[in-house]
Scaffold this motif. Structure first.
Motif, PDB file in Angstrom:
ATOM      1  N   ASP A  95       0.838  -1.202   0.000  1.00  0.00           N
ATOM      2  CA  ASP A  95       0.000   0.000   0.000  1.00  0.00           C
ATOM      3  C   ASP A  95       0.871   1.249   0.000  1.00  0.00           C
ATOM      4  O   ASP A  95       0.584   2.229  -0.709  1.00  0.00           O
ATOM      5  N   GLY A  96       1.934   1.212   0.784  1.00  0.00           N
ATOM      6  CA  GLY A  96       2.856   2.359   0.828  1.00  0.00           C
ATOM      7  C   GLY A  96       3.518   2.588  -0.511  1.00  0.00           C
ATOM      8  O   GLY A  96       3.650   3.735  -0.980  1.00  0.00           O
ATOM      9  N   VAL A  97       3.944   1.502  -1.133  1.00  0.00           N
ATOM     10  CA  VAL A  97       4.583   1.608  -2.449  1.00  0.00           C
ATOM     11  C   VAL A  97       3.579   2.142  -3.465  1.00  0.00           C
ATOM     12  O   VAL A  97       3.916   2.995  -4.309  1.00  0.00           O
ATOM     13  N   LYS A  98       2.346   1.666  -3.414  1.00  0.00           N
ATOM     14  CA  LYS A  98       1.311   2.155  -4.338  1.00  0.00           C
ATOM     15  C   LYS A  98       1.090   3.650  -4.161  1.00  0.00           C
ATOM     16  O   LYS A  98       0.983   4.392  -5.142  1.00  0.00           O
ATOM     17  N   GLN A  99       1.017   4.084  -2.906  1.00  0.00           N
ATOM     18  CA  GLN A  99       0.817   5.514  -2.638  1.00  0.00           C
ATOM     19  C   GLN A  99       2.004   6.323  -3.176  1.00  0.00           C
ATOM     20  O   GLN A  99       1.819   7.386  -3.779  1.00  0.00           O
ATOM     21  N   SER A 100       3.198   5.802  -2.952  1.00  0.00           N
ATOM     22  CA  SER A 100       4.391   6.485  -3.459  1.00  0.00           C
ATOM     23  C   SER A 100       4.374   6.532  -4.980  1.00  0.00           C
ATOM     24  O   SER A 100       4.739   7.552  -5.589  1.00  0.00           O
ATOM     25  N   LEU A 101       3.960   5.429  -5.601  1.00  0.00           N
ATOM     26  CA  LEU A 101       3.887   5.366  -7.062  1.00  0.00           C
ATOM     27  C   LEU A 101       2.864   6.370  -7.587  1.00  0.00           C
ATOM     28  O   LEU A 101       3.127   7.082  -8.571  1.00  0.00           O
ATOM     29  N   ILE A 102       1.722   6.455  -6.933  1.00  0.00           N
ATOM     30  CA  ILE A 102       0.685   7.421  -7.346  1.00  0.00           C
ATOM     31  C   ILE A 102       1.233   8.847  -7.232  1.00  0.00           C
ATOM     32  O   ILE A 102       1.064   9.679  -8.160  1.00  0.00           O
ATOM     33  N   LYS A 103       1.906   9.141  -6.123  1.00  0.00           N
ATOM     34  CA  LYS A 103       2.494  10.477  -5.952  1.00  0.00           C
ATOM     35  C   LYS A 103       3.538  10.752  -7.024  1.00  0.00           C
ATOM     36  O   LYS A 103       3.604  11.854  -7.597  1.00  0.00           O
ATOM     37  N   SER A 104       4.365   9.703  -7.291  1.00  0.00           N
ATOM     38  CA  SER A 104       5.409   9.867  -8.312  1.00  0.00           C
ATOM     39  C   SER A 104       4.796  10.100  -9.682  1.00  0.00           C
ATOM     40  O   SER A 104       5.278  10.936 -10.463  1.00  0.00           O
ATOM     41  N   GLU A 105       3.731   9.343 -10.005  1.00  0.00           N
ATOM     42  CA  GLU A 105       3.070   9.530 -11.302  1.00  0.00           C
ATOM     43  C   GLU A 105       2.458  10.925 -11.414  1.00  0.00           C
ATOM     44  O   GLU A 105       2.532  11.573 -12.461  1.00  0.00           O
ATOM     45  N   LYS A 106       1.858  11.392 -10.321  1.00  0.00           N
ATOM     46  CA  LYS A 106       1.285  12.739 -10.319  1.00  0.00           C
ATOM     47  C   LYS A 106       2.381  13.786 -10.519  1.00  0.00           C
ATOM     48  O   LYS A 106       2.227  14.752 -11.286  1.00  0.00           O
ATOM     49  N   LYS A 107       3.489  13.591  -9.810  1.00  0.00           N
ATOM     50  CA  LYS A 107       4.584  14.547  -9.927  1.00  0.00           C
ATOM     51  C   LYS A 107       5.159  14.505 -11.322  1.00  0.00           C
ATOM     52  O   LYS A 107       5.460  15.563 -11.913  1.00  0.00           O
ATOM     53  N   CYS A 108       5.296  13.283 -11.867  1.00  0.00           N
ATOM     54  CA  CYS A 108       5.825  13.132 -13.220  1.00  0.00           C
ATOM     55  C   CYS A 108       4.904  13.815 -14.227  1.00  0.00           C
ATOM     56  O   CYS A 108       5.348  14.516 -15.138  1.00  0.00           O
TER      57      CYS A 108
END
Length: 120
Positions: A95-108
């Motif tokens: 779940d933490g990795v997914k949240q980080s991935l979502i944040k990273s995708e948004k930032k990207c």
């Protein structure tokens, strides 16, 4: 007359003797029957005792098997508890990795938008 009485006494004695012999024969037959019954009962008792011994041995074996199975069950329950804890931890990490991935995708995506804005 004396001879007749002696003859009667002899006949009576023979009759008594034959009666006693019949009683002796009957008693011997009864004793043989009693001995057979006694022997049969002794055999039945020995058989029953043997069956009880086998039943006790089977019960002991079953109790040992139950004890072993209960031990295995406890080990399996402990292993399941440990695996469940690991799964829960892995799910939290995921779940933490997914949240980080979502944040990273948004930032990207945001950076791509900024890049496109700068290029145009």
């Amino acid at each position: 007359d004396l001879e007749r009485r002696l003859l009667e006494k002899d006949e009576e004695a023979d009759k008594d003797r034959k009666g006693l012999l019949r009683q002796i024969d009957a008693l011997q037959e009864q004793q043989e029957a009693d001995n057979k019954v006694k022997n049969d009962l002794v055999k039945a008792r020995k058989m029953a005792e043997s069956e009880v011994t086998v039943a006790h041995d089977d019960l002991d074996s079953a109790e040992k098997t139950i004890e072993t199975l209960n031990g295995n069950l406890n080990k399996q329950q402990k292993a399941i508890t440990e695996l469940q804890a690991l799964l829960d931890e892995a799910n939290k990490t995921s779940d933490g990795v997914k949240q980080s991935l979502i944040k990273s995708e948004k930032k990207c995506s945001s950076l791509n938008s900024q890049k496109n804005d700068v290029e145009t």
